[in-house]
Scaffold this motif. Sequence first.
Motif, PDB file in Angstrom:
ATOM      1  N   ARG A  98       0.833  -1.043  -0.097  1.00  0.00           N
ATOM      2  CA  ARG A  98      -0.063  -0.011   0.099  1.00  0.00           C
ATOM      3  C   ARG A  98       0.861   1.262  -0.010  1.00  0.00           C
ATOM      4  NH1 ARG A  98      -1.753   3.106   4.418  1.00  0.00           N
ATOM      5  NH2 ARG A  98      -3.705   4.481   4.095  1.00  0.00           N
ATOM      6  N   ASP A  99       1.873   1.227   0.802  1.00  0.00           N
ATOM      7  CA  ASP A  99       2.950   2.240   0.767  1.00  0.00           C
ATOM      8  C   ASP A  99       3.931   2.302  -0.159  1.00  0.00           C
ATOM      9  OD1 ASP A  99       1.105   3.190   2.622  1.00  0.00           O
ATOM     10  OD2 ASP A  99       2.597   2.373   4.444  1.00  0.00           O
ATOM     11  N   ARG A 100       3.964   1.630  -1.273  1.00  0.00           N
ATOM     12  CA  ARG A 100       5.018   1.241  -2.170  1.00  0.00           C
ATOM     13  C   ARG A 100       5.878   2.320  -2.774  1.00  0.00           C
ATOM     14  NH1 ARG A 100       0.503  -0.560  -4.573  1.00  0.00           N
ATOM     15  NH2 ARG A 100       0.145   0.226  -6.704  1.00  0.00           N
ATOM     16  N   ARG A 101       4.820   3.286  -3.151  1.00  0.00           N
ATOM     17  CA  ARG A 101       5.160   4.574  -3.767  1.00  0.00           C
ATOM     18  C   ARG A 101       5.830   5.535  -2.891  1.00  0.00           C
ATOM     19  NH1 ARG A 101      -0.056   3.531  -6.084  1.00  0.00           N
ATOM     20  NH2 ARG A 101       0.234   3.380  -8.328  1.00  0.00           N
ATOM     21  N   ALA A 102       5.369   5.614  -1.623  1.00  0.00           N
ATOM     22  CA  ALA A 102       6.115   6.206  -0.610  1.00  0.00           C
ATOM     23  C   ALA A 102       7.384   5.841  -0.144  1.00  0.00           C
ATOM     24  CB  ALA A 102       5.250   6.763   0.558  1.00  0.00           C
ATOM     25  N   LEU A 103       7.594   4.552  -0.244  1.00  0.00           N
ATOM     26  CA  LEU A 103       8.887   3.937   0.214  1.00  0.00           C
ATOM     27  C   LEU A 103       9.761   3.887  -1.086  1.00  0.00           C
ATOM     28  CD1 LEU A 103       7.479   0.569   1.797  1.00  0.00           C
ATOM     29  CD2 LEU A 103       8.309   2.438   2.912  1.00  0.00           C
ATOM     30  N   ALA A 104       9.344   4.094  -2.301  1.00  0.00           N
ATOM     31  CA  ALA A 104      10.164   4.156  -3.525  1.00  0.00           C
ATOM     32  C   ALA A 104      10.889   5.630  -3.345  1.00  0.00           C
ATOM     33  CB  ALA A 104       9.442   3.732  -4.798  1.00  0.00           C
ATOM     34  N   ALA A 105       9.845   6.303  -3.211  1.00  0.00           N
ATOM     35  CA  ALA A 105      10.415   7.839  -3.052  1.00  0.00           C
ATOM     36  C   ALA A 105      11.231   8.458  -1.676  1.00  0.00           C
ATOM     37  CB  ALA A 105       9.232   8.841  -2.810  1.00  0.00           C
ATOM     38  N   THR A 106      11.365   7.589  -0.954  1.00  0.00           N
ATOM     39  CA  THR A 106      12.345   7.742   0.332  1.00  0.00           C
ATOM     40  C   THR A 106      13.847   7.398  -0.171  1.00  0.00           C
ATOM     41  OG1 THR A 106      10.504   6.767   1.690  1.00  0.00           O
ATOM     42  CG2 THR A 106      12.756   6.927   2.577  1.00  0.00           C
TER      43      THR A 106
END
Length: 267
Positions: A98-106
């Motif tokens: 669910r948070d894959r996009r936020a994790l990729a942007a970290t």
Amino acid sequence: PLPGATFSSAHPASLRGTTEHQPAALMPRQVKVPRLRTVWVQLTQPRSPMTAVFALVVGNFVAFWPGLATLWEKWNHVEGYYGHGPIALGVVIWLLWRDRRALAATNRLPSWTGLLVITCAVGFLIGARRARIAVVEHYALWLSLLGSTALIFGWPMIRRMWFAWLFTLLAVIPLPTLLMDRLTWQLKLAATQGAFAVLDSLGASAVREGGTIHFLSGRSVLVDDVCSGLRSVVALLALAGVFAYLQPVRWRAWLSLAIALPLALAA
């Protein structure tokens, strides 16, 4: 110098070419030793993040295979309290997806302190296997995953995944048996007191002794460990934690956590 002698700066023919035209087979080979920084970059900054994730999962899976087997046994134990373990693990995977996009942007900031965490995890693993304490091995696995993530992705990534780590520690990995037994005993006493209070209000003649209720007719009722409600408490608290985390408003999250324990005990 002798009279009439002349000197030339050119080397004799026998000396020329000894270094310039020496065969390649006779030249000493220069062995390139990789620098520590180069090895560190290759380990912590692979070309593809998925390669790092795959190496992280496979490495921990192989190292902690016996601990994973005992964890699966605890999940499937008939009288266990963590039958929801596979579902909780699926929830963790869903939260990461669910948070894959936020994790990729970290930002990836690999930290060498993750190696220290992995070293501690290995020490706990060795001690747990010598002492045959399965729960310590489970916590060592969690610690190893934490250190591996810090080593490859950095602590900002871990802070971004804080709830997944906490939920795994509390809902996926079973608590120590000593703590579970103490909680079971306290909840069993509370259930016995509640049942005795209901019987007393109905006018029944009974005497309570620990987790047992004795009737004057000679019959006795024993409140077993299964009747303590600990299994429902653990599952409902895990569900309440996920529900509170998904709440967009903070006061709703705190309210969900505040009413979760009384509802779990009442259930």
